[in-house]
Design a protein around this motif. Sequence first.
Motif, short mmCIF file in Angstrom:
data_model
loop_
_atom_site.label_atom_id
_atom_site.label_comp_id
_atom_site.label_asym_id
_atom_site.label_seq_id
_atom_site.Cartn_x
_atom_site.Cartn_y
_atom_site.Cartn_z
N GLU A 159 12.04 10.96 -6.92
CA GLU A 159 13.40 10.26 -7.15
C GLU A 159 13.21 9.00 -6.33
O GLU A 159 14.01 7.81 -6.84
CB GLU A 159 14.42 11.35 -6.48
N PHE A 160 12.88 8.92 -5.01
CA PHE A 160 13.11 7.56 -4.26
C PHE A 160 12.40 6.58 -5.24
O PHE A 160 12.75 5.30 -5.32
CB PHE A 160 12.54 7.63 -3.06
N THR A 161 10.92 6.86 -5.78
CA THR A 161 10.36 5.80 -6.23
C THR A 161 10.92 5.53 -7.57
O THR A 161 10.90 3.87 -7.72
CB THR A 161 8.89 6.50 -6.65
N THR A 162 11.45 6.15 -8.33
CA THR A 162 12.04 5.75 -9.43
C THR A 162 13.42 4.85 -9.17
O THR A 162 13.49 3.62 -9.66
CB THR A 162 12.83 7.13 -10.27
N GLU A 163 14.04 5.14 -8.04
CA GLU A 163 15.22 4.46 -7.69
C GLU A 163 14.86 2.97 -6.83
O GLU A 163 15.41 1.85 -7.15
CB GLU A 163 16.09 5.12 -6.71
N TRP A 164 13.51 3.04 -6.15
CA TRP A 164 13.08 1.82 -5.68
C TRP A 164 12.78 0.90 -6.49
O TRP A 164 12.83 -0.30 -6.45
CB TRP A 164 12.00 2.40 -4.55
N LEU A 165 11.93 1.41 -7.56
CA LEU A 165 11.34 0.43 -8.49
C LEU A 165 12.48 -0.25 -9.46
O LEU A 165 12.48 -1.39 -9.82
CB LEU A 165 10.43 1.10 -9.48
N GLU A 166 13.32 0.48 -9.74
CA GLU A 166 14.75 -0.11 -10.32
C GLU A 166 15.23 -1.26 -9.58
O GLU A 166 16.05 -1.98 -10.29
CB GLU A 166 15.49 1.23 -10.76
N ILE A 167 15.56 -0.55 -8.23
CA ILE A 167 16.20 -1.71 -7.46
C ILE A 167 15.51 -3.06 -7.40
O ILE A 167 15.99 -4.06 -7.34
CB ILE A 167 16.40 -1.10 -6.12
N LYS A 168 14.08 -2.91 -7.24
CA LYS A 168 13.34 -3.92 -7.25
C LYS A 168 13.55 -5.10 -8.42
O LYS A 168 13.52 -6.22 -8.56
CB LYS A 168 11.77 -3.57 -6.93
N ASP A 169 13.61 -4.18 -9.65
CA ASP A 169 13.62 -4.99 -11.04
C ASP A 169 14.83 -5.46 -11.25
O ASP A 169 15.06 -6.51 -11.75
CB ASP A 169 13.55 -3.97 -12.26
N THR A 170 15.90 -5.12 -10.41
CA THR A 170 17.47 -5.74 -10.78
C THR A 170 18.11 -6.41 -9.40
O THR A 170 19.03 -6.84 -9.45
CB THR A 170 18.05 -4.70 -11.14
N VAL A 171 17.27 -6.60 -8.15
CA VAL A 171 17.81 -6.88 -7.16
C VAL A 171 18.35 -8.51 -7.14
O VAL A 171 19.30 -8.61 -6.74
CB VAL A 171 16.90 -6.80 -6.08
N THR A 172 17.45 -9.13 -7.87
CA THR A 172 18.14 -10.62 -8.11
C THR A 172 19.34 -10.85 -8.84
O THR A 172 20.31 -11.51 -8.16
CB THR A 172 17.09 -11.67 -8.71
N GLU A 173 19.48 -10.19 -10.02
CA GLU A 173 20.73 -9.94 -10.74
C GLU A 173 21.78 -9.47 -9.91
O GLU A 173 23.01 -9.94 -10.17
CB GLU A 173 20.30 -9.32 -12.05
N ASN A 174 21.55 -8.23 -9.25
CA ASN A 174 22.46 -7.53 -8.58
C ASN A 174 23.07 -8.44 -7.32
O ASN A 174 24.32 -8.45 -7.09
CB ASN A 174 22.08 -6.28 -8.04
N GLU A 197 0.70 -1.26 0.06
CA GLU A 197 -0.02 0.03 0.20
C GLU A 197 0.90 1.25 0.07
O GLU A 197 0.66 2.18 -0.66
CB GLU A 197 -0.78 -0.09 1.21
N LEU A 198 1.99 1.22 0.65
CA LEU A 198 3.02 2.54 0.71
C LEU A 198 3.63 2.69 -0.63
O LEU A 198 3.51 3.76 -1.04
CB LEU A 198 3.90 2.44 1.82
N GLU A 199 4.01 1.53 -1.14
CA GLU A 199 4.19 1.68 -2.76
C GLU A 199 3.36 2.40 -3.63
O GLU A 199 3.47 3.03 -4.42
CB GLU A 199 5.15 0.25 -3.08
N ASN A 200 2.18 1.66 -3.57
CA ASN A 200 1.13 2.15 -4.35
C ASN A 200 0.66 3.66 -4.28
O ASN A 200 0.42 4.14 -5.33
CB ASN A 200 -0.10 1.18 -4.29
N SER A 201 0.85 4.01 -2.92
CA SER A 201 0.64 5.37 -2.66
C SER A 201 1.50 6.43 -3.61
O SER A 201 1.21 7.43 -4.04
CB SER A 201 0.64 5.63 -0.93
N LEU A 202 2.82 5.94 -3.52
CA LEU A 202 3.72 6.70 -4.21
C LEU A 202 3.69 6.77 -5.73
O LEU A 202 3.57 7.54 -6.42
CB LEU A 202 5.05 6.18 -3.93
N VAL A 203 3.29 5.36 -6.04
CA VAL A 203 3.35 5.19 -7.54
C VAL A 203 2.09 5.82 -8.14
O VAL A 203 2.26 6.40 -9.25
CB VAL A 203 3.20 3.69 -7.93
#
Length: 214
Positions: A129-144, A83-89
């Motif tokens: 800026e946080f939202t953009t970075e957070w979503l990018e980290i989520k998308d690449t976390v397994t690979e990273n 819900e917190l993430e959805n609130s930002l997005v």
Amino acid sequence: MKRIYFFVGVLSTIIICLALVINPRDISASEKVRLNLEKLDQSIQDQIENHTLLSLSSNPYDYIAENEYYDAIIELGVAALCELENSLVSSDENGLVQYIISIAIEDISHTNVNEILGNEDFGWEDAHEFTTEWLEIKDTVTENVETIIQSELLNDEEKIEKINHYGLLAVLAIESYVNTAEGRQSSFLKAGLKHVVESYNLDEKEIELVYELF
């Protein structure tokens, strides 16, 4: 007639009990997040309207210190993250409340966005800026995380420290690594990463909620 009244009374009691079971007072975590965000926003507006000392502060962390509504959101734990993430997005706003939501996401998820991105001199400046970075980290976390694990430039302690910055986002990748049967794995690294996951004290339901973030 008394017998009829007796049965009516019993029936009424049963109906009330069923109503309490079917419609419990407990509301969902998402609703609790929304309600507490509204109250948090109102408490900030009250501070501003009353020209309190707090209202003069430009530091978002001052507004969440000993704030019961922020604490209530944090207490919800993993259940509050979606819900917190959805609130930002879903929001076009980029103010103090959105900044506080970003802080809450980091607090609950044990994630350090600035450390992950190597923002040593400055961190994310606003919620967008946080939202953009957070979503990018989520998308690449397994690979990273896998890249960190396989790195020949880092020792095991450094790998654990770097992966720890990903917080709950790394749980899936960590469990995949820990549970694999590959013989060349470092027992120290496996034990260290397992300890990282255990430190979050997640139950099975919370682990499922972490997976639902992806």
